[in-house]
Design an enzyme around this catalytic site. Structure first.
Site, PDB file in Angstrom:
ATOM      1  N   GLU A  34       0.754  -1.105  -0.083  1.00  0.00           N
ATOM      2  CA  GLU A  34      -0.122  -0.039   0.062  1.00  0.00           C
ATOM      3  C   GLU A  34       1.103   1.470  -0.033  1.00  0.00           C
ATOM      4  OE1 GLU A  34      -2.639   0.456   3.373  1.00  0.00           O
ATOM      5  OE2 GLU A  34      -3.546   2.331   2.541  1.00  0.00           O
ATOM      6  N   ARG A 260       5.289 -12.984   9.900  1.00  0.00           N
ATOM      7  CA  ARG A 260       6.079 -11.766   9.398  1.00  0.00           C
ATOM      8  C   ARG A 260       7.384 -11.877   9.962  1.00  0.00           C
ATOM      9  NH1 ARG A 260       2.385  -7.545   8.996  1.00  0.00           N
ATOM     10  NH2 ARG A 260       4.065  -5.838   9.380  1.00  0.00           N
ATOM     11  N   LYS A 270       4.679   1.022   9.009  1.00  0.00           N
ATOM     12  CA  LYS A 270       4.781   2.322   8.141  1.00  0.00           C
ATOM     13  C   LYS A 270       4.297   3.338   9.052  1.00  0.00           C
ATOM     14  CE  LYS A 270       3.208   0.277   4.482  1.00  0.00           C
ATOM     15  NZ  LYS A 270       2.593  -0.134   3.443  1.00  0.00           N
TER      16      LYS A 270
HETATM   17  P1  ATP Z   1       2.887  -1.952   7.754  1.00  0.00           P
HETATM   18  O1  ATP Z   1       2.399  -2.422   8.741  1.00  0.00           O
HETATM   19  O2  ATP Z   1       4.379  -1.700   7.843  1.00  0.00           O
HETATM   20  O3  ATP Z   1       2.210  -0.894   6.982  1.00  0.00           O
HETATM   21  P2  ATP Z   1       1.612  -3.422   5.940  1.00  0.00           P
HETATM   22  O4  ATP Z   1       1.480  -5.152   5.911  1.00  0.00           O
HETATM   23  O5  ATP Z   1       0.242  -2.843   6.226  1.00  0.00           O
HETATM   24  O6  ATP Z   1       2.843  -3.166   6.824  1.00  0.00           O
HETATM   25  P3  ATP Z   1       1.557  -3.421   3.037  1.00  0.00           P
HETATM   26  O7  ATP Z   1       1.924  -2.329   2.341  1.00  0.00           O
HETATM   27  O8  ATP Z   1       0.280  -3.780   3.167  1.00  0.00           O
HETATM   28  O9  ATP Z   1       2.118  -2.987   4.478  1.00  0.00           O
HETATM   29  O10 ATP Z   1       2.303  -4.890   2.667  1.00  0.00           O
HETATM   30  C1  ATP Z   1       2.930  -5.297   1.721  1.00  0.00           C
HETATM   31  C2  ATP Z   1       3.229  -6.644   1.775  1.00  0.00           C
HETATM   32  O11 ATP Z   1       4.254  -7.084   2.481  1.00  0.00           O
HETATM   33  C3  ATP Z   1       1.972  -7.534   2.201  1.00  0.00           C
HETATM   34  O12 ATP Z   1       1.819  -8.799   1.487  1.00  0.00           O
HETATM   35  C4  ATP Z   1       2.312  -7.753   3.687  1.00  0.00           C
HETATM   36  O13 ATP Z   1       2.146  -8.882   4.327  1.00  0.00           O
HETATM   37  C5  ATP Z   1       3.917  -7.797   3.589  1.00  0.00           C
HETATM   38  N1  ATP Z   1       4.607  -7.523   4.705  1.00  0.00           N
HETATM   39  C6  ATP Z   1       4.569  -6.220   5.589  1.00  0.00           C
HETATM   40  N2  ATP Z   1       5.258  -6.446   6.526  1.00  0.00           N
HETATM   41  C7  ATP Z   1       6.124  -7.543   6.524  1.00  0.00           C
HETATM   42  C8  ATP Z   1       6.803  -8.201   7.614  1.00  0.00           C
HETATM   43  N3  ATP Z   1       7.005  -7.713   8.729  1.00  0.00           N
HETATM   44  N4  ATP Z   1       7.180  -9.321   7.363  1.00  0.00           N
HETATM   45  C9  ATP Z   1       6.893  -9.869   5.982  1.00  0.00           C
HETATM   46  N5  ATP Z   1       5.960  -9.437   5.030  1.00  0.00           N
HETATM   47  C10 ATP Z   1       5.639  -7.944   5.682  1.00  0.00           C
HETATM   48 MG    MG Z   2      -1.400  -2.431   5.179  1.00  0.00          MG
END
Ligand code: ATP
Ligand code: MG
Length: 559
Positions: A34, A260, A270
């Site tokens: 995102e 994760r 983020k």
């Molecule tokens: P954040 O909480 O940092 O915003 P998010 O999961 O909301 O992380 P996204 O942009 O939605 O961020 O993530 C893109 C992809 O990266 C998704 O498939 C998510 O599952 C993966 N991802 C995010 N954080 C991790 C992590 N710590 N380990 C492995 N994969 C991750």
């Molecule tokens: Mg997200």
């Protein structure tokens, strides 16, 4: 270990079975960030996994921006994410994708669900919706709007799209089961009214699809075979499948979850990283202290070392926390093998070698760029009558442990002569400002003829010809091993000493045209990478060199 010898992770096993059974002919994955912030080390795991699977099985991986929340998103983030994925060494299939480019199709499918009697416009407020939803032990209640006619639903949904209603006044929900054991299945909202502009679609839309509704359908449109995400989505899988089963989608993707990546001492969310940026705790998303990909790149972590680290963490469904030293191990391992060597004095102390003649005393010495790698060539060192050594490498008296320069004792200058110190000169405060020493003749590449061996080896640079630079030393950003665990306020464990700036550092002349692709090993100090704040394209007088300490030579993390 070569790639084919490594044991398969559970997702690779699934894919190999699918290929063997003929269920999958061409592997298609996607990385779906995102664009609401910069990518961090956790995303690196998802990138390496998704792009890595496509690569291993001769398939393709899409880069898809999951841009269904326009209020938090920005094109700055879109650009930074593209840059980071490329830098990590991956290539996406054809054009970058956006969930927003499927908004028309998603809208049509929502209309389809209404016509099938499987979706309805609901007028409950956000709070009422929550109350009606029940909880883990209590079934929910049906919305009073659940039985609206198809005609009324179609009319209201169209008017929602056209911007007739206030934000949040209505929503579109799918009709599943308000008593379902899985809360995600209790008539989830698939469209919300948000009268705001979108960074890709402008003012075209007044309603935006939910992540759950957009995501799987995006997968189906793109022909994704294996939709890999993190464990928190496991609970959403039945809903993911419900959409795929109830819509005329062109393909049937499957979702697989893995745990994760969490690293101790780091915060990876983020939203939380954005707070550090917004409150100027750090100097932007690419501050070298940030666990973002752009921060790590600026600091001098190589793409290879990040990929190696991710590989070392494995792919499982078990939650855990990886030790920071594991990441640092990968960085050191790669840099030790590939970094060119240079000498730089961080805290200069002048040493006058009084037995070197004053006239024409400059000597040009040759030193290898890497002690074990002839292929990396050599560099020229300038040796003069006056040199700088590090303040920490001199003591008047010394002791058994101190194997550096001491009055009356000998030390070898790295790649140059053995010297012996005679006298320390002090200022009126008693601080040592200069050392008088002499070289031992005939010791270039040889031990002293008199048999009195030097105690150790120290680094040095000419005090007459060198490059002035600034060096930024970084320490961990948080003092707490788990800064945000259990809802703790991570802002309270900020390390006040996470950045120390040294100016007036003196580097050897080879640093005048510095490498920008990889950190140097400043001998005996650690690894240092040229920072973006540098300016070295001008005349030597006015150039500005700034180096970031990427990492020290040894692991001091838990000391
Ligand atoms: P954040 O909480 O940092 O915003 P998010 O999961 O909301 O992380 P996204 O942009 O939605 O961020 O993530 C893109 C992809 O990266 C998704 O498939 C998510 O599952 C993966 N991802 C995010 N954080 C991790 C992590 N710590 N380990 C492995 N994969 C991750
Ligand atoms: Mg997200």
């Amino acid at each position: 270990m070569t790639d084919t010898e490594k044991p398969l992770n559970f997702i690779q096993k699934i894919i190999e079975e699918d290929i063997a059974s003929g269920k999958t002919t061409q592997v298609q994955t996607r990385f779906p960030p995102e664009p609401n912030g910069y990518l961090h080390i956790g995303h690196a795991k998802s990138i390496c996994l998704n792009f890595g699977l496509a690569k291993k099985y001769g398939g393709q991986c899409n880069l898809r921006f999951d841009d269904t929340n326009p209020e938090k998103e920005d094109v700055e983030y879109v650009e930074s994410i593209k840059n980071d994925v490329k830098w990590l060494g991956f290539e996406w299939a054809d054009q970058v994708k956006f969930s927003s480019s499927y908004f028309d199709q998603l809208y049509d499918w929502a209309v389809y669900l209404i016509k099938e009697g499987k979706a309805y416009v609901c007028d409950l407020t956000q709070e009422e919706t929550r109350e009606y939803r029940g909880n883990l032990t209590e079934a929910g209640k049906n919305s009073p709007f659940r039985e609206r006619s198809v005609e009324e639903n179609l009319d209201l949904f169209e008017r929602m799209r056209d911007g007739e209603f206030e934000d949040g006044a209505r929503s579109l929900r799918v009709k599943i089961d308000m008593a379902h054991g899985n809360m995600q299945m209790r008539d989830p909202i698939i469209y919300r009214i948000k009268n705001i502009e979108h960074h890709q679609t402008g003012d075209k839309w007044h309603i935006y699809p939910s992540y759950d509704y957009a995501h799987g359908q995006g997968d189906a449109i793109e022909g994704v075979t294996h939709s890999v995400c993190t464990l928190e989505f496991a609970e959403h899988q039945p809903l993911y499948n419900w959409f795929i089963d109830n819509l005329p989608v062109p393909s049937k993707p499957r979702q697989y979850e893995f745990s994760r990546l969490n690293v101790n001492y780091l915060v990876t969310s983020k939203r939380k990283l954005k707070q550090l940026v917004d409150e100027n705790v750090v100097n932007g998303w690419d501050d070298p202290r940030m666990p973002t990909i752009s921060g790590m790149r600026r600091r001098g972590y190589t793409a290879q070392s990040i990929r190696n680290f991710i590989e070392s963490t494995g792919v499982t469904r078990v939650d855990g926390v990886v030790d920071m030293s594991q990441l640092e191990f990968s960085v050191r391992e790669d840099l030790n093998e590939n970094s060119p060597r240079a000498m730089c004095i961080l805290r200069p102390l002048k040493v006058t070698l009084w037995n070197v003649p004053e006239e024409n005393s400059t000597e040009y010495l040759v030193a290898p760029n890497h002690p074990q790698r002839e292929d990396m060539g050599t560099r020229t060192l300038i040796f003069d009558r006056e040199i700088y050594i590090d303040k920490e490498d001199f003591q008047e008296e010394g002791n058994k442990k101190f194997k550096r320069l001491v009055i009356g004792k000998r030390v070898r200058l790295r790649n140059a002569y053995v010297i012996e110190a005679d006298e320390a000169i002090k200022d009126s405060n008693g601080e040592i400002i200069e050392v008088k020493a002499r070289i031992i003749e005939g010791t270039l590449g040889n031990n002293p003829e008199d048999g009195i061996k030097p105690k150790g080896v120290i680094h040095w640079v000419s005090a007459i010809q060198n490059v002035d630079c600034e060096v930024r030393l970084y320490d961990r950003l948080f003092n707490d091993i788990a800064p945000d665990a259990g809802g703790k306020d991570y802002m309270e464990s900020l390390n006040p000493d996470s950045l120390e700036v040294l100016t007036g550092c003196k580097g050897e002349v080879s640093l005048q045209s510095p490498r920008t692709d990889i950190p140097y090993q400043f001998e005996r100090e650690g690894y240092y990478f040229l920072d973006a704040d540098s300016d070295y394209d001008q005349d030597l007088e006015n150039q500005r060199l700034v180096f970031n300490r990427t990492i020290g030579l040894r692991d001091t993390w838990d000391k």
